[in-house]
Design a protein around this motif. Structure first.
Motif, PDB file in Angstrom:
ATOM      1  N   GLY A  30     -17.595   1.791  -3.228  1.00 21.08           N
ATOM      2  CA  GLY A  30     -17.859   0.542  -2.527  1.00 21.08           C
ATOM      3  C   GLY A  30     -17.078  -0.626  -3.086  1.00 21.08           C
ATOM      4  N   HIS A  31     -16.469  -0.437  -4.267  1.00 19.08           N
ATOM      5  CA  HIS A  31     -15.650  -1.493  -4.867  1.00 19.08           C
ATOM      6  C   HIS A  31     -14.165  -1.177  -4.789  1.00 19.08           C
ATOM      7  CE1 HIS A  31     -18.951  -3.801  -6.552  1.00 19.08           C
ATOM      8  NE2 HIS A  31     -19.486  -2.681  -6.977  1.00 19.08           N
ATOM      9  N   ILE A  32     -13.797   0.075  -4.554  1.00 23.64           N
ATOM     10  CA  ILE A  32     -12.387   0.455  -4.517  1.00 23.64           C
ATOM     11  C   ILE A  32     -11.690  -0.332  -3.423  1.00 23.64           C
ATOM     12  CG2 ILE A  32     -10.771   2.350  -4.078  1.00 23.64           C
ATOM     13  CD1 ILE A  32     -12.773   4.222  -5.338  1.00 23.64           C
ATOM     14  N   ASP A  33     -10.493  -0.796  -3.715  1.00 23.85           N
ATOM     15  CA  ASP A  33      -9.652  -1.578  -2.805  1.00 23.85           C
ATOM     16  C   ASP A  33     -10.230  -2.955  -2.528  1.00 23.85           C
ATOM     17  OD1 ASP A  33      -7.807   0.475  -2.601  1.00 23.85           O
ATOM     18  OD2 ASP A  33      -8.791   1.342  -0.862  1.00 23.85           O
ATOM     19  N   ARG A  34     -11.314  -3.322  -3.166  1.00 26.44           N
ATOM     20  CA  ARG A  34     -11.870  -4.649  -2.954  1.00 26.44           C
ATOM     21  C   ARG A  34     -12.104  -5.372  -4.270  1.00 26.44           C
ATOM     22  NH1 ARG A  34     -17.329  -4.391  -0.816  1.00 26.44           N
ATOM     23  NH2 ARG A  34     -18.016  -5.259  -2.753  1.00 26.44           N
ATOM     24  N   ASP A  35     -12.828  -4.748  -5.177  1.00 31.19           N
ATOM     25  CA  ASP A  35     -13.214  -5.429  -6.404  1.00 31.19           C
ATOM     26  C   ASP A  35     -12.709  -4.766  -7.682  1.00 31.19           C
ATOM     27  OD1 ASP A  35     -14.667  -7.405  -5.064  1.00 31.19           O
ATOM     28  OD2 ASP A  35     -16.496  -6.220  -5.065  1.00 31.19           O
ATOM     29  N   VAL A  36     -12.518  -3.441  -7.674  1.00 34.23           N
ATOM     30  CA  VAL A  36     -12.193  -2.718  -8.896  1.00 34.23           C
ATOM     31  C   VAL A  36     -11.036  -1.751  -8.640  1.00 34.23           C
ATOM     32  CG1 VAL A  36     -13.050  -1.134 -10.676  1.00 34.23           C
ATOM     33  CG2 VAL A  36     -14.613  -2.768  -9.635  1.00 34.23           C
ATOM     34  N   GLU A  37     -10.102  -1.727  -9.596  1.00 34.94           N
ATOM     35  CA  GLU A  37      -9.082  -0.681  -9.601  1.00 34.94           C
ATOM     36  C   GLU A  37      -9.118  -0.024 -10.977  1.00 34.94           C
ATOM     37  OE1 GLU A  37      -5.164  -2.364  -9.023  1.00 34.94           O
ATOM     38  OE2 GLU A  37      -5.374  -3.692 -10.747  1.00 34.94           O
ATOM     39  N   VAL A  38      -8.865   1.276 -11.006  1.00 31.48           N
ATOM     40  CA  VAL A  38      -8.837   2.016 -12.266  1.00 31.48           C
ATOM     41  C   VAL A  38      -7.446   2.605 -12.403  1.00 31.48           C
ATOM     42  CG1 VAL A  38      -9.863   3.849 -13.637  1.00 31.48           C
ATOM     43  CG2 VAL A  38     -11.301   2.526 -12.069  1.00 31.48           C
ATOM     44  N   MET A  90     -17.179   6.151 -23.847  1.00 28.61           N
ATOM     45  CA  MET A  90     -18.172   6.236 -22.785  1.00 28.61           C
ATOM     46  C   MET A  90     -18.668   4.833 -22.485  1.00 28.61           C
ATOM     47  SD  MET A  90     -18.701   9.187 -21.625  1.00 28.61           S
ATOM     48  CE  MET A  90     -17.461  10.368 -22.081  1.00 28.61           C
ATOM     49  N   VAL A  91     -19.175   4.648 -21.291  1.00 27.46           N
ATOM     50  CA  VAL A  91     -19.786   3.381 -20.893  1.00 27.46           C
ATOM     51  C   VAL A  91     -21.142   3.699 -20.282  1.00 27.46           C
ATOM     52  CG1 VAL A  91     -17.570   2.214 -20.527  1.00 27.46           C
ATOM     53  CG2 VAL A  91     -18.680   3.392 -18.617  1.00 27.46           C
ATOM     54  N   SER A  92     -21.938   2.670 -20.099  1.00 28.68           N
ATOM     55  CA  SER A  92     -23.256   2.882 -19.513  1.00 28.68           C
ATOM     56  C   SER A  92     -23.163   2.983 -17.998  1.00 28.68           C
ATOM     57  CB  SER A  92     -24.186   1.728 -19.883  1.00 28.68           C
ATOM     58  OG  SER A  92     -23.778   0.562 -19.205  1.00 28.68           O
ATOM     59  N   GLU A  93     -24.255   3.380 -17.407  1.00 28.83           N
ATOM     60  CA  GLU A  93     -24.313   3.537 -15.950  1.00 28.83           C
ATOM     61  C   GLU A  93     -24.329   2.199 -15.224  1.00 28.83           C
ATOM     62  OE1 GLU A  93     -27.681   6.067 -15.383  1.00 28.83           O
ATOM     63  OE2 GLU A  93     -26.615   7.811 -16.185  1.00 28.83           O
ATOM     64  N   ASN A  94     -24.453   1.079 -15.960  1.00 30.60           N
ATOM     65  CA  ASN A  94     -24.423  -0.240 -15.340  1.00 30.60           C
ATOM     66  C   ASN A  94     -23.315  -1.118 -15.921  1.00 30.60           C
ATOM     67  OD1 ASN A  94     -25.525  -0.738 -17.840  1.00 30.60           O
ATOM     68  ND2 ASN A  94     -27.230  -1.964 -17.090  1.00 30.60           N
ATOM     69  N   PHE A  95     -22.311  -0.513 -16.472  1.00 25.37           N
ATOM     70  CA  PHE A  95     -21.220  -1.214 -17.140  1.00 25.37           C
ATOM     71  C   PHE A  95     -20.545  -2.235 -16.223  1.00 25.37           C
ATOM     72  CE2 PHE A  95     -16.677  -1.358 -18.366  1.00 25.37           C
ATOM     73  CZ  PHE A  95     -16.808  -1.843 -19.661  1.00 25.37           C
ATOM     74  N   ILE A  96     -20.100  -1.811 -15.051  1.00 25.53           N
ATOM     75  CA  ILE A  96     -19.391  -2.702 -14.129  1.00 25.53           C
ATOM     76  C   ILE A  96     -20.335  -3.787 -13.610  1.00 25.53           C
ATOM     77  CG2 ILE A  96     -18.227  -2.821 -11.882  1.00 25.53           C
ATOM     78  CD1 ILE A  96     -16.949  -0.107 -12.596  1.00 25.53           C
ATOM     79  N   LEU A  99     -20.591  -6.498 -16.184  1.00 32.39           N
ATOM     80  CA  LEU A  99     -19.394  -7.334 -16.214  1.00 32.39           C
ATOM     81  C   LEU A  99     -19.368  -8.273 -15.014  1.00 32.39           C
ATOM     82  CD1 LEU A  99     -16.584  -4.904 -17.401  1.00 32.39           C
ATOM     83  CD2 LEU A  99     -17.637  -6.771 -18.675  1.00 32.39           C
ATOM     84  N   PHE A 100     -19.703  -7.754 -13.833  1.00 33.99           N
ATOM     85  CA  PHE A 100     -19.691  -8.583 -12.626  1.00 33.99           C
ATOM     86  C   PHE A 100     -20.706  -9.723 -12.693  1.00 33.99           C
ATOM     87  CE2 PHE A 100     -17.544  -5.866  -9.118  1.00 33.99           C
ATOM     88  CZ  PHE A 100     -16.375  -5.867  -9.849  1.00 33.99           C
ATOM     89  N   GLU A 101     -21.770  -9.555 -13.484  1.00 31.41           N
ATOM     90  CA  GLU A 101     -22.725 -10.650 -13.665  1.00 31.41           C
ATOM     91  C   GLU A 101     -22.095 -11.813 -14.429  1.00 31.41           C
ATOM     92  OE1 GLU A 101     -26.184  -9.085 -15.623  1.00 31.41           O
ATOM     93  OE2 GLU A 101     -26.760  -7.862 -13.890  1.00 31.41           O
TER      94      GLU A 101
END
Length: 152
Positions: A30-38, A90-96, A99-101
């Motif tokens: 839901g964030h690809i091509d809009r908010d997040v790129e990896v 590793m990161v948590s399941e709410n990492f992004i 950050l967005f907050e």
């Protein structure tokens, strides 16, 4: 416009990187091509990184070391904020989400700390530093940088 570019320098850590990407995958749907790129930079791995995901931007280069791989990722990144994650982290399941907050606050650097690894994997211990209050871990991977702050 991309808000967040995640840059992962990769060298011979397929098993760990697959686990990291499995945790990131639902967070970026839901964030690809809009908010997040990896962006994954394969720094001359043997065998090369195998993409089991399909949503990664992958660049392969001769082995030049982690710093050059990160810099190559910066060349490709289009996000307003830059996050480096090592391929064996590793990161948590709410990492992004976390950050967005903080991104709307417009800080040049968002700092946070990590908890130690345990039998369930790494846990994200989210604590943003206050102005002038530096966190103890000096890793680039515990900071999210505003692109305009770090430049080209």
């Amino acid at each position: 416009m991309i808000k967040l570019s995640i840059i992962i320098p990769f060298y011979n850590t397929q098993e760990y990187t697959d686990e990291l990407l499995k945790i990131l995958e639902p967070q970026i749907k839901g964030h690809i091509d809009r908010d997040v790129e990896v962006i994954l930079i394969d720094d001359g791995s043997n065998p090369p990184f195998e993409d089991h995901f399909g949503w990664l931007d992958i660049l392969r280069q001769e082995n030049q070391g982690q710093a050059k791989a990160r810099n190559k990722g910066l060349d490709l990144a289009t996000g307003t904020y830059i996050q480096f994650i090592d391929s064996d982290d590793m990161v948590s399941e709410n990492f992004i989400e976390k950050l967005f907050e903080k991104i709307p606050e417009g800080r040049d650097i968002i700092e946070y700390s990590w908890r130690s690894l345990n039998t369930n994997g790494a846990m994200f211990n989210y604590r943003v530093s206050k102005d002038g209050d530096r966190l103890k871990n000096p890793s680039a991977c515990t900071r999210c940088f505003k692109r305009s702050y770090i430049g080209n």
